[in-house]
Design a protein around this motif. Structure first.
Motif, PDB file in Angstrom:
ATOM      1  N   ALA A  20      32.746  -1.489 137.713  1.00 35.32           N
ATOM      2  CA  ALA A  20      33.512  -3.236 138.608  1.00 35.32           C
ATOM      3  C   ALA A  20      32.369  -3.541 138.444  1.00 35.32           C
ATOM      4  O   ALA A  20      31.083  -3.479 138.427  1.00 35.32           O
ATOM      5  CB  ALA A  20      34.022  -3.330 139.624  1.00 35.32           C
ATOM      6  N   LYS A  21      32.964  -5.049 137.843  1.00 29.42           N
ATOM      7  CA  LYS A  21      30.758  -6.151 137.427  1.00 29.42           C
ATOM      8  C   LYS A  21      31.137  -6.909 138.348  1.00 29.42           C
ATOM      9  O   LYS A  21      32.756  -7.731 138.206  1.00 29.42           O
ATOM     10  CB  LYS A  21      30.447  -5.999 136.142  1.00 29.42           C
ATOM     11  CG  LYS A  21      29.514  -7.415 135.418  1.00 29.42           C
ATOM     12  CD  LYS A  21      29.535  -7.518 133.899  1.00 29.42           C
ATOM     13  CE  LYS A  21      28.536  -8.089 133.632  1.00 29.42           C
ATOM     14  NZ  LYS A  21      28.170  -8.650 132.579  1.00 29.42           N
ATOM     15  N   PRO A  22      30.540  -7.436 138.729  1.00 32.67           N
ATOM     16  CA  PRO A  22      30.598  -9.190 139.236  1.00 32.67           C
ATOM     17  C   PRO A  22      30.565  -9.728 138.548  1.00 32.67           C
ATOM     18  O   PRO A  22      30.621  -9.929 137.226  1.00 32.67           O
ATOM     19  CB  PRO A  22      28.890  -9.162 140.648  1.00 32.67           C
ATOM     20  CG  PRO A  22      28.730  -7.853 140.617  1.00 32.67           C
ATOM     21  CD  PRO A  22      29.065  -6.844 139.332  1.00 32.67           C
ATOM     22  N   LYS A  34      43.193   2.418 144.106  1.00 34.36           N
ATOM     23  CA  LYS A  34      43.120   1.049 144.255  1.00 34.36           C
ATOM     24  C   LYS A  34      45.001   1.377 144.766  1.00 34.36           C
ATOM     25  O   LYS A  34      45.576   1.776 144.325  1.00 34.36           O
ATOM     26  CB  LYS A  34      43.792   0.720 142.928  1.00 34.36           C
ATOM     27  CG  LYS A  34      44.405  -0.719 142.675  1.00 34.36           C
ATOM     28  CD  LYS A  34      44.042  -1.752 141.774  1.00 34.36           C
ATOM     29  CE  LYS A  34      43.618  -1.533 140.210  1.00 34.36           C
ATOM     30  NZ  LYS A  34      42.886  -2.474 140.947  1.00 34.36           N
ATOM     31  N   SER A  67      35.366 -13.991 136.478  1.00 34.14           N
ATOM     32  CA  SER A  67      36.758 -13.994 135.829  1.00 34.14           C
ATOM     33  C   SER A  67      37.862 -12.500 135.741  1.00 34.14           C
ATOM     34  O   SER A  67      36.928 -11.274 135.422  1.00 34.14           O
ATOM     35  CB  SER A  67      36.288 -14.132 134.344  1.00 34.14           C
ATOM     36  OG  SER A  67      35.689 -15.724 133.945  1.00 34.14           O
ATOM     37  N   ASP A  68      38.419 -12.664 137.829  1.00 29.60           N
ATOM     38  CA  ASP A  68      38.749 -11.693 137.540  1.00 29.60           C
ATOM     39  C   ASP A  68      39.274 -10.786 136.339  1.00 29.60           C
ATOM     40  O   ASP A  68      40.322 -11.784 135.701  1.00 29.60           O
ATOM     41  CB  ASP A  68      39.585 -10.608 138.289  1.00 29.60           C
ATOM     42  CG  ASP A  68      38.539 -11.377 140.097  1.00 29.60           C
ATOM     43  OD1 ASP A  68      37.467 -11.848 139.691  1.00 29.60           O
ATOM     44  OD2 ASP A  68      38.836 -11.453 141.313  1.00 29.60           O
ATOM     45  N   GLY A  69      39.396  -9.016 136.014  1.00 29.36           N
ATOM     46  CA  GLY A  69      40.375  -8.592 135.066  1.00 29.36           C
ATOM     47  C   GLY A  69      40.132  -8.988 133.694  1.00 29.36           C
ATOM     48  O   GLY A  69      40.661  -8.584 132.851  1.00 29.36           O
ATOM     49  N   THR A  70      38.508  -9.830 133.760  1.00 32.19           N
ATOM     50  CA  THR A  70      38.570  -9.408 131.843  1.00 32.19           C
ATOM     51  C   THR A  70      37.414  -7.706 131.855  1.00 32.19           C
ATOM     52  O   THR A  70      36.764  -8.098 133.124  1.00 32.19           O
ATOM     53  CB  THR A  70      37.022 -10.242 131.808  1.00 32.19           C
ATOM     54  OG1 THR A  70      37.597 -11.993 132.197  1.00 32.19           O
ATOM     55  CG2 THR A  70      36.331 -10.402 130.961  1.00 32.19           C
ATOM     56  N   SER A  80      43.138  -3.922 146.136  1.00 32.85           N
ATOM     57  CA  SER A  80      41.811  -3.679 145.952  1.00 32.85           C
ATOM     58  C   SER A  80      41.148  -1.722 145.438  1.00 32.85           C
ATOM     59  O   SER A  80      42.187  -1.244 145.717  1.00 32.85           O
ATOM     60  CB  SER A  80      40.712  -3.672 147.475  1.00 32.85           C
ATOM     61  OG  SER A  80      40.830  -4.984 147.819  1.00 32.85           O
TER      62      SER A  80
END
Length: 259
Positions: free
Chosen positions: A175-177, A256, A180-183, A95
């Motif tokens: 960071a954008k909701p 992070k 596709s995590d990591g895109t 996180s």
């Protein structure tokens, strides 16, 4: 305050009962005492009454891990402005956390030990820097609004060892909701289209982002030419503009957790 070796010896009934009661007291008080228990086990708890700290044995049963100050709510530790190990450890691995470093005495996440963070800023991996020994292979491409900066996690004990991450602070990335995590998406804007007609007509006009101005005389066309207009496009006539696409924001420094 009570401690026990957690071994019930053979004895008479009353002797065994007394030993069990002593063990129960040790469990109930988290093995509290001024010195550590003489017999230890992996993950065992101990309230160090001399230091006023809650400690836990590591999984290898080779050392104690300090879990926080018993005198403070939620074991948050002393109010030193840095936050305690317990509070940082509550943030899940992988996180990110944002810190307002413009305020006096901002908290600084730990970058060593059992709970480790990296600062998502380029140029922080040299000797004595925050990311020293934590990040490597920093790569910079592009510049300005299109700059992309990545680095590899270099901490062997991290579950993300060898993974490449983006250094948000230096990229200015959000960071954008999404699903596709990591895109990763780089700078772009929604396409704007338009049309202009009757340019050869002196009564031609433009609206919105279009500007019409006299361009001179044309020698082209079936009628032998005539006056024409020049159309230009300027989005700043109808929208707030700058050197890159952005949303209303207030900057923060991101870290992070990698271990």
């Amino acid at each position: 305050m009570a401690q026990h070796d957690y071994q019930i010896a053979n004895d008479s009934g009353i002797g065994v009962r007394s030993d069990i009661n002593a063990m129960a007291q040790a469990i109930a008080t988290l093995n509290s005492g001024e010195s550590s228990p003489s017999v230890t086990y992996p993950n065992m708890w101990w309230v160090d009454t001399d230091a006023g700290r809650l400690k836990q044995r590591n999984p290898a049963n080779t050392a104690w891990i300090d879990r926080g100050d018993m005198a403070n709510v939620f074991l948050q530790g002393e109010d030193d402005g840095q936050g305690s190990l317990v509070s940082w450890a509550a943030i899940p691995r992988g996180s990110t956390v944002e810190i307002d470093e413009s305020l006096p005495h901002p908290p600084v996440p730990p970058n060593s030990g059992e709970c480790v963070f990296v600062k998502l800023t380029a140029g922080e991996d040299g000797p004595g820097d925050f990311n020293d020994g934590l990040l490597s292979n920093e790569v910079v491409s592009g510049s300005g609004a299109t700059v992309v900066i990545t680095a590899d996690i270099a901490l062997p004990g991290s579950p993300y060892y060898g993974q490449t991450i983006h250094l948000w602070n230096s990229e200015g990335r959000y960071a954008k909701p999404g699903a596709s995590d990591g895109t990763v998406a780089n700078d772009q804007m929604q396409n704007i289209t338009g049309a202009v007609g009757d340019i050869l007509n002196t009564r031609a006009f433009g609206s919105g982002a279009f500007v019409m101005a006299s361009g001179g005389t044309s020698n082209y066309g079936t009628t032998g030419g005539g006056d024409y207009n020049r159309a230009t496009f300027d989005a700043s006539r109808v929208a707030r503009t700058g050197t890159f696409t952005d949303v209303k924001n207030e900057q923060r420094t991101f870290y992070k957790r990698i271990k």
